[in-house]
Design a protein around this motif. Sequence first.
Motif, PDB file in Angstrom:
ATOM      1  N   ALA A 157       0.830  -1.202   0.000  1.00  0.00           N
ATOM      2  CA  ALA A 157       0.000   0.000   0.000  1.00  0.00           C
ATOM      3  C   ALA A 157       0.867   1.256   0.000  1.00  0.00           C
ATOM      4  N   PRO A 158       0.305   2.406  -0.371  1.00  0.00           N
ATOM      5  CA  PRO A 158       1.103   3.640  -0.437  1.00  0.00           C
ATOM      6  C   PRO A 158       1.853   3.969   0.846  1.00  0.00           C
ATOM      7  N   LEU A 159       1.190   3.826   1.996  1.00  0.00           N
ATOM      8  CA  LEU A 159       1.879   4.138   3.252  1.00  0.00           C
ATOM      9  C   LEU A 159       3.012   3.155   3.513  1.00  0.00           C
ATOM     10  N   THR A 160       2.805   1.897   3.162  1.00  0.00           N
ATOM     11  CA  THR A 160       3.860   0.890   3.330  1.00  0.00           C
ATOM     12  C   THR A 160       5.086   1.262   2.510  1.00  0.00           C
ATOM     13  N   LYS A 161       4.866   1.647   1.256  1.00  0.00           N
ATOM     14  CA  LYS A 161       5.995   2.037   0.411  1.00  0.00           C
ATOM     15  C   LYS A 161       6.706   3.263   0.963  1.00  0.00           C
ATOM     16  N   LYS A 162       5.928   4.199   1.476  1.00  0.00           N
ATOM     17  CA  LYS A 162       6.523   5.408   2.054  1.00  0.00           C
ATOM     18  C   LYS A 162       7.399   5.063   3.247  1.00  0.00           C
ATOM     19  N   VAL A 163       6.903   4.189   4.120  1.00  0.00           N
ATOM     20  CA  VAL A 163       7.658   3.793   5.310  1.00  0.00           C
ATOM     21  C   VAL A 163       8.920   3.023   4.930  1.00  0.00           C
ATOM     22  N   LEU A 164       8.784   2.073   4.008  1.00  0.00           N
ATOM     23  CA  LEU A 164       9.926   1.239   3.649  1.00  0.00           C
ATOM     24  C   LEU A 164      11.019   2.013   2.920  1.00  0.00           C
ATOM     25  N   LYS A 165      10.673   3.168   2.352  1.00  0.00           N
ATOM     26  CA  LYS A 165      11.677   3.962   1.634  1.00  0.00           C
ATOM     27  C   LYS A 165      12.168   5.156   2.452  1.00  0.00           C
ATOM     28  N   GLN A 166      11.714   5.263   3.709  1.00  0.00           N
ATOM     29  CA  GLN A 166      12.102   6.415   4.516  1.00  0.00           C
ATOM     30  C   GLN A 166      13.592   6.439   4.811  1.00  0.00           C
ATOM     31  N   ASP A 167      14.246   5.291   4.799  1.00  0.00           N
ATOM     32  CA  ASP A 167      15.690   5.212   5.024  1.00  0.00           C
ATOM     33  C   ASP A 167      16.453   5.170   3.702  1.00  0.00           C
ATOM     34  N   GLY A 168      15.796   5.555   2.624  1.00  0.00           N
ATOM     35  CA  GLY A 168      16.425   5.552   1.315  1.00  0.00           C
ATOM     36  C   GLY A 168      16.393   4.182   0.650  1.00  0.00           C
ATOM     37  N   ILE A 187      11.855  -3.106   8.022  1.00  0.00           N
ATOM     38  CA  ILE A 187      12.585  -1.846   8.112  1.00  0.00           C
ATOM     39  C   ILE A 187      12.818  -1.382   9.552  1.00  0.00           C
ATOM     40  N   ARG A 188      14.012  -0.904   9.789  1.00  0.00           N
ATOM     41  CA  ARG A 188      14.434  -0.371  11.071  1.00  0.00           C
ATOM     42  C   ARG A 188      15.187   0.940  10.844  1.00  0.00           C
ATOM     43  N   SER A 189      15.342   1.702  11.897  1.00  0.00           N
ATOM     44  CA  SER A 189      15.999   3.002  11.809  1.00  0.00           C
ATOM     45  C   SER A 189      17.514   2.869  11.776  1.00  0.00           C
ATOM     46  N   SER A 190      18.141   3.593  10.868  1.00  0.00           N
ATOM     47  CA  SER A 190      19.599   3.681  10.863  1.00  0.00           C
ATOM     48  C   SER A 190      20.080   4.740  11.849  1.00  0.00           C
ATOM     49  N   ILE A 191      19.364   5.872  11.918  1.00  0.00           N
ATOM     50  CA  ILE A 191      19.833   6.925  12.816  1.00  0.00           C
ATOM     51  C   ILE A 191      19.725   6.502  14.278  1.00  0.00           C
ATOM     52  N   LYS A 497      28.104   7.392   7.876  1.00  0.00           N
ATOM     53  CA  LYS A 497      27.339   6.258   7.376  1.00  0.00           C
ATOM     54  C   LYS A 497      28.239   5.182   6.780  1.00  0.00           C
ATOM     55  N   ASN A 498      27.783   3.960   6.914  1.00  0.00           N
ATOM     56  CA  ASN A 498      28.491   2.834   6.321  1.00  0.00           C
ATOM     57  C   ASN A 498      28.544   3.016   4.807  1.00  0.00           C
ATOM     58  N   SER A 499      29.722   2.916   4.227  1.00  0.00           N
ATOM     59  CA  SER A 499      29.875   3.114   2.781  1.00  0.00           C
ATOM     60  C   SER A 499      29.523   1.883   1.962  1.00  0.00           C
ATOM     61  N   PHE A 500      29.245   0.760   2.639  1.00  0.00           N
ATOM     62  CA  PHE A 500      28.869  -0.466   1.913  1.00  0.00           C
ATOM     63  C   PHE A 500      27.554  -0.983   2.465  1.00  0.00           C
ATOM     64  N   VAL A 501      26.515  -0.989   1.627  1.00  0.00           N
ATOM     65  CA  VAL A 501      25.195  -1.435   2.078  1.00  0.00           C
ATOM     66  C   VAL A 501      24.574  -2.463   1.138  1.00  0.00           C
ATOM     67  N   SER A 502      25.380  -3.038   0.251  1.00  0.00           N
ATOM     68  CA  SER A 502      24.863  -4.041  -0.674  1.00  0.00           C
ATOM     69  C   SER A 502      24.781  -5.402   0.000  1.00  0.00           C
ATOM     70  N   ALA A 503      24.249  -6.371  -0.739  1.00  0.00           N
ATOM     71  CA  ALA A 503      24.224  -7.743  -0.246  1.00  0.00           C
ATOM     72  C   ALA A 503      25.660  -8.211  -0.013  1.00  0.00           C
ATOM     73  N   PRO A 504      25.878  -9.158   0.904  1.00  0.00           N
ATOM     74  CA  PRO A 504      27.237  -9.612   1.214  1.00  0.00           C
ATOM     75  C   PRO A 504      27.972 -10.127  -0.018  1.00  0.00           C
ATOM     76  N   THR A 505      29.266  -9.862  -0.070  1.00  0.00           N
ATOM     77  CA  THR A 505      30.080 -10.383  -1.161  1.00  0.00           C
ATOM     78  C   THR A 505      30.361 -11.866  -0.905  1.00  0.00           C
ATOM     79  N   PRO A 506      30.819 -12.598  -1.925  1.00  0.00           N
ATOM     80  CA  PRO A 506      31.065 -14.034  -1.748  1.00  0.00           C
ATOM     81  C   PRO A 506      32.015 -14.368  -0.592  1.00  0.00           C
ATOM     82  N   THR A 507      33.070 -13.588  -0.429  1.00  0.00           N
ATOM     83  CA  THR A 507      34.057 -13.904   0.598  1.00  0.00           C
ATOM     84  C   THR A 507      33.581 -13.540   2.001  1.00  0.00           C
TER      85      THR A 507
END
Length: 563
Positions: A157-168, A187-191, A497-507
């Motif tokens: 729903a629209p509010l769900t999308k808004k909440v899930l994207k609040q942390d970018g 979703i959880r808060s980074s700040i 902020k953490n400069s790496f936020v992608s899925a874990p690398t293989p290693t």
Amino acid sequence: MKRLGKMIPAMSLAAAIMLTSACGNSAQPNNAKPQSSSEAANGEQQTGKVNKGKYDPAITISLVGATEDTLEGVLAKLKGETFEQNRWSKLYQDELGIQFKYNWIAKGTDQYKQKMNVSLASGEVPEFIQVDATELKQLQEADLIMDLGALYEEYAAPLTKKVLKQDGDAPFKAATIDGKLLGIPNIRSSIDMAQFAWVRTDWLEKLGLPEPKTMQDLLAIIEAFAKQDPDGNQKDDTVGLLVQKDLFGGFASLEGFFNGYHAYPTIWVEDENGQIVHGSTRPEVKTALAELQRLYKEGMFDQEFGVKDWGKTSETASSGKTGVTFGQQWLSAWPFQSNHDNDVKAVWKGFPLMSADQEPALSEISLGTTQYWAVRKDAANPEALFKMFNLYIEKNWGETAEFDTYYLPGDAEGTWKLSPVTPEPPNKNLDAFIAIQEATKNGTIDQLKGEAKVIAEKIADYEKNGNEGSWSWSAGYGADGVYSVMQQYKEKDLFKKNSFVSAPTPTMADKSATLSKLTNETFMRIILGDLDVAAFDKYVEDWNKLGGAQITKEVNELHKAGN
């Protein structure tokens, strides 16, 4: 505010490197007819009709769960409710036609992880499963889970999308593998991961010390609290700086201390050459370790801190034997409320991190979201996950919210945990603080709604009614509370902020545990004086040889590719 009595210990360095953590739920297939796509896209939350498309007949989703002491304490306050049958399970059944069946319920993180590992190893995963980033990668490699991108666009729903994207976009990047969205962020808060310097201000007053503004000020306070008998019992029994054996995390941790020296030991940072490197290997860490070694040698720490976990360390705070520590925003609720309960004169205050030089100290923060919901490939009703997300968010923060029923009813502060899915607006705590302060200034407290209203009532319960059991709410959300500092952090951009936020690398999956052990053992031995500070240089060499160099290479390749 998410009020955690005893919060589950936060990230180890392995978690920081791998972006991991976990606690999960699951489900089994059911052939009930879902709502149509047109029904799902009609903005359920904008009209408050979250029950549109209710399953008939009802579907049953099997789950696994985890409980702990604080949640059991919450249930003790909710008469007639259990982990399996409660107001949340009733709401999902009544509004959505979704029922739950728990196959097993683990007690604590360790037992839960053991059971989850068995499920992942066997490949017998439930239909819906909440996992960390590494486990999500394992499920993807086993080809067990589906791409949720199209379903998210159609059913959230629209509010769900808004909440899930609040942390970018970062939470979604961490759950996207090979271009497919394989997990929906719980979703959880980074700040809210930010660190603060917590100090007992009643001890400052007793010893005639000013509030700290620099790291040098704080070091002087630590020494005074260790050596000048601030509790007044004529015994040498107080601890200057409270630290627990894992070194990093949300309570009695050292990130905030390192940050004062512009060192960021649990996140990836950009170096002077534009390369992404792990903060634990930077030379600034060596400077901070040298100062920590000095403090320990001079008796500023509990001399047995190296064997004391969160529980044992919290006892030192609760019993009134320490006056300085670093940690996150929730410390006023635990363990400092216990200290205040034992001694109403004990008053803690959260201060901004302090710098050892003229440059401002930045608080390192990792991605707050570390858990993701995945859906098995053969799931009969994958859209049910989004309907649950929609309802949870709506009932807590939407137009038809009943926050004081489903999130924080009375003193049952963990009621929200009884829902299988628990996404939340990342900025909700800071937003509540700002709303309360503006309403106080404008004389419109009686017009507050939802979370801000409930928190304002608890502040008034302490400040106006004298209920000492509500002290922590004022320490968190009062005009001079820790969220006033959080507001400063955000307005002045004092986050690293953490400069790496992608899925874990293989290693990462293979080597992070080894690197974490190396880091914690080396740093601990340096602090204790078992190793000279010069051993840090050898640590960096070993870190790279044991997989760190390869992980760094993979991280930079992903970074350059825009991932």
